[in-house]
Write a protein that holds these residues in place. Structure first.
Motif, PDB file in Angstrom:
ATOM      1  N   GLN A   2       0.834  -1.198   0.000  1.00 10.58           N
ATOM      2  CA  GLN A   2       0.000   0.000   0.000  1.00 10.58           C
ATOM      3  C   GLN A   2       0.871   1.252   0.000  1.00 10.58           C
ATOM      4  OE1 GLN A   2      -3.355  -0.280  -0.038  1.00 10.58           O
ATOM      5  NE2 GLN A   2      -3.793   1.897  -0.028  1.00 10.58           N
ATOM      6  N   ASP A   3       1.952   1.233   0.793  1.00 12.99           N
ATOM      7  CA  ASP A   3       2.864   2.362   0.865  1.00 12.99           C
ATOM      8  C   ASP A   3       3.553   2.579  -0.487  1.00 12.99           C
ATOM      9  OD1 ASP A   3       4.358   4.465   2.163  1.00 12.99           O
ATOM     10  OD2 ASP A   3       6.069   3.104   2.088  1.00 12.99           O
ATOM     11  N   MET A   4       3.949   1.495  -1.142  1.00 20.27           N
ATOM     12  CA  MET A   4       4.610   1.613  -2.441  1.00 20.27           C
ATOM     13  C   MET A   4       3.638   2.152  -3.488  1.00 20.27           C
ATOM     14  SD  MET A   4       7.196   1.648  -4.268  1.00 20.27           S
ATOM     15  CE  MET A   4       8.306   1.157  -2.981  1.00 20.27           C
ATOM     16  N   ARG A   7       3.420   5.841  -2.850  1.00 20.21           N
ATOM     17  CA  ARG A   7       4.644   6.509  -3.319  1.00 20.21           C
ATOM     18  C   ARG A   7       4.654   6.640  -4.833  1.00 20.21           C
ATOM     19  NH1 ARG A   7       9.519   3.477  -2.086  1.00 20.21           N
ATOM     20  NH2 ARG A   7      10.493   5.082  -3.358  1.00 20.21           N
ATOM     21  N   ALA A   8       4.247   5.580  -5.530  1.00 20.58           N
ATOM     22  CA  ALA A   8       4.251   5.591  -6.999  1.00 20.58           C
ATOM     23  C   ALA A   8       3.252   6.617  -7.529  1.00 20.58           C
ATOM     24  CB  ALA A   8       3.944   4.201  -7.539  1.00 20.58           C
ATOM     25  N   VAL A   9       2.058   6.639  -6.965  1.00 24.16           N
ATOM     26  CA  VAL A   9       1.040   7.594  -7.404  1.00 24.16           C
ATOM     27  C   VAL A   9       1.499   9.025  -7.117  1.00 24.16           C
ATOM     28  CG1 VAL A   9      -1.306   8.419  -6.939  1.00 24.16           C
ATOM     29  CG2 VAL A   9      -0.879   5.975  -7.286  1.00 24.16           C
ATOM     30  N   GLN A  35       8.261  -4.837 -11.624  1.00 25.47           N
ATOM     31  CA  GLN A  35       7.613  -4.674 -10.319  1.00 25.47           C
ATOM     32  C   GLN A  35       6.666  -3.473 -10.341  1.00 25.47           C
ATOM     33  OE1 GLN A  35      10.478  -3.931  -7.207  1.00 25.47           O
ATOM     34  NE2 GLN A  35       9.027  -4.356  -5.562  1.00 25.47           N
ATOM     35  N   LEU A  36       7.120  -2.350 -10.920  1.00 22.14           N
ATOM     36  CA  LEU A  36       6.272  -1.164 -11.007  1.00 22.14           C
ATOM     37  C   LEU A  36       5.097  -1.402 -11.947  1.00 22.14           C
ATOM     38  CD1 LEU A  36       5.760   1.755 -10.166  1.00 22.14           C
ATOM     39  CD2 LEU A  36       7.236   2.478 -12.060  1.00 22.14           C
ATOM     40  N   SER A  37       5.342  -2.063 -13.046  1.00 24.20           N
ATOM     41  CA  SER A  37       4.276  -2.365 -14.000  1.00 24.20           C
ATOM     42  C   SER A  37       3.192  -3.212 -13.346  1.00 24.20           C
ATOM     43  CB  SER A  37       4.855  -3.092 -15.214  1.00 24.20           C
ATOM     44  OG  SER A  37       3.830  -3.435 -16.112  1.00 24.20           O
ATOM     45  N   ARG A  38       3.596  -4.254 -12.615  1.00 26.23           N
ATOM     46  CA  ARG A  38       2.630  -5.117 -11.925  1.00 26.23           C
ATOM     47  C   ARG A  38       1.869  -4.350 -10.848  1.00 26.23           C
ATOM     48  NH1 ARG A  38       6.807  -8.802 -12.195  1.00 26.23           N
ATOM     49  NH2 ARG A  38       7.342  -8.406 -10.034  1.00 26.23           N
ATOM     50  N   LEU A  39       2.557  -3.449 -10.168  1.00 22.65           N
ATOM     51  CA  LEU A  39       1.908  -2.657  -9.133  1.00 22.65           C
ATOM     52  C   LEU A  39       0.737  -1.867  -9.731  1.00 22.65           C
ATOM     53  CD1 LEU A  39       3.353  -0.899  -6.182  1.00 22.65           C
ATOM     54  CD2 LEU A  39       2.188   0.579  -7.796  1.00 22.65           C
ATOM     55  N   PHE A  40       0.952  -1.233 -10.865  1.00 23.55           N
ATOM     56  CA  PHE A  40      -0.126  -0.466 -11.492  1.00 23.55           C
ATOM     57  C   PHE A  40      -1.242  -1.374 -11.984  1.00 23.55           C
ATOM     58  CE2 PHE A  40       2.626   3.094 -11.167  1.00 23.55           C
ATOM     59  CZ  PHE A  40       1.752   4.163 -11.080  1.00 23.55           C
ATOM     60  N   THR A  41      -0.880  -2.443 -12.630  1.00 20.33           N
ATOM     61  CA  THR A  41      -1.888  -3.344 -13.169  1.00 20.33           C
ATOM     62  C   THR A  41      -2.706  -3.999 -12.053  1.00 20.33           C
ATOM     63  OG1 THR A  41      -0.486  -3.771 -15.078  1.00 20.33           O
ATOM     64  CG2 THR A  41      -2.260  -5.331 -14.672  1.00 20.33           C
ATOM     65  N   ASN A  42      -2.031  -4.491 -11.028  1.00 23.96           N
ATOM     66  CA  ASN A  42      -2.712  -5.244  -9.971  1.00 23.96           C
ATOM     67  C   ASN A  42      -3.408  -4.355  -8.941  1.00 23.96           C
ATOM     68  OD1 ASN A  42      -1.774  -7.563 -11.207  1.00 23.96           O
ATOM     69  ND2 ASN A  42      -0.048  -7.805  -9.815  1.00 23.96           N
ATOM     70  N   ARG A  43      -2.786  -3.264  -8.563  1.00 23.80           N
ATOM     71  CA  ARG A  43      -3.337  -2.428  -7.496  1.00 23.80           C
ATOM     72  C   ARG A  43      -4.270  -1.328  -8.002  1.00 23.80           C
ATOM     73  NH1 ARG A  43      -2.812  -3.884  -2.301  1.00 23.80           N
ATOM     74  NH2 ARG A  43      -2.636  -1.723  -1.733  1.00 23.80           N
ATOM     75  N   LEU A  44      -3.988  -0.816  -9.222  1.00 21.37           N
ATOM     76  CA  LEU A  44      -4.776   0.306  -9.733  1.00 21.37           C
ATOM     77  C   LEU A  44      -5.636  -0.065 -10.934  1.00 21.37           C
ATOM     78  CD1 LEU A  44      -2.027   3.056  -9.384  1.00 21.37           C
ATOM     79  CD2 LEU A  44      -3.946   2.619  -7.852  1.00 21.37           C
TER      80      LEU A  44
END
Length: 108
Positions: A2-4, A7-9, A35-44
């Motif tokens: 959640q913190d990452m 931070r990315a947003v 890792q960043l790509s997956r974060l956007f796809t999975n979390r957002l």
């Protein structure tokens, strides 16, 4: 995680108007590009580029509403590399070209 995501947003909200790629953002955030790509796809629920473009179009709408700047200047100010890309992305997201959007807003 959640913190990452936060931070990315926050990073993108601060840097969307600059030339920005997945590699640049990942490097600046201390992450791998996948890792960043997956974060956007999975979390957002959207790809990195789609998120950046959404931020850019949102800002462009604000500028189209509040300034009389030329449309090409607005595109560049919001981080689009050229007017053609700005028009294409804006049309995809809004269903109108930037000039149509401005005319519609002025009429209402």
């Amino acid at each position: 995680c959640q913190d990452m995501t936060h931070r990315a947003v926050a990073y993108l909200m601060e840097h969307y108007a600059q030339p920005l790629t997945l590699d640049i953002a990942a490097h600046d955030l201390g992450l791998g590009r996948y890792q960043l790509s997956r974060l956007f796809t999975n979390r957002l629920g959207m790809h990195f580029t789609a998120y950046v473009n959404a931020l850019r179009v949102c800002r462009a709408q604000e500028l189209l509403d509040s300034t009389d700047w030329p449309i090409s200047q607005i595109g560049y100010t919001c981080g689009f590399e050229n007017p053609r890309t700005f028009n294409r992305v804006f049309l995809q997201q809004c269903g109108l070209s930037p000039s149509q959007y401005r005319k519609q807003q002025a009429a209402s």
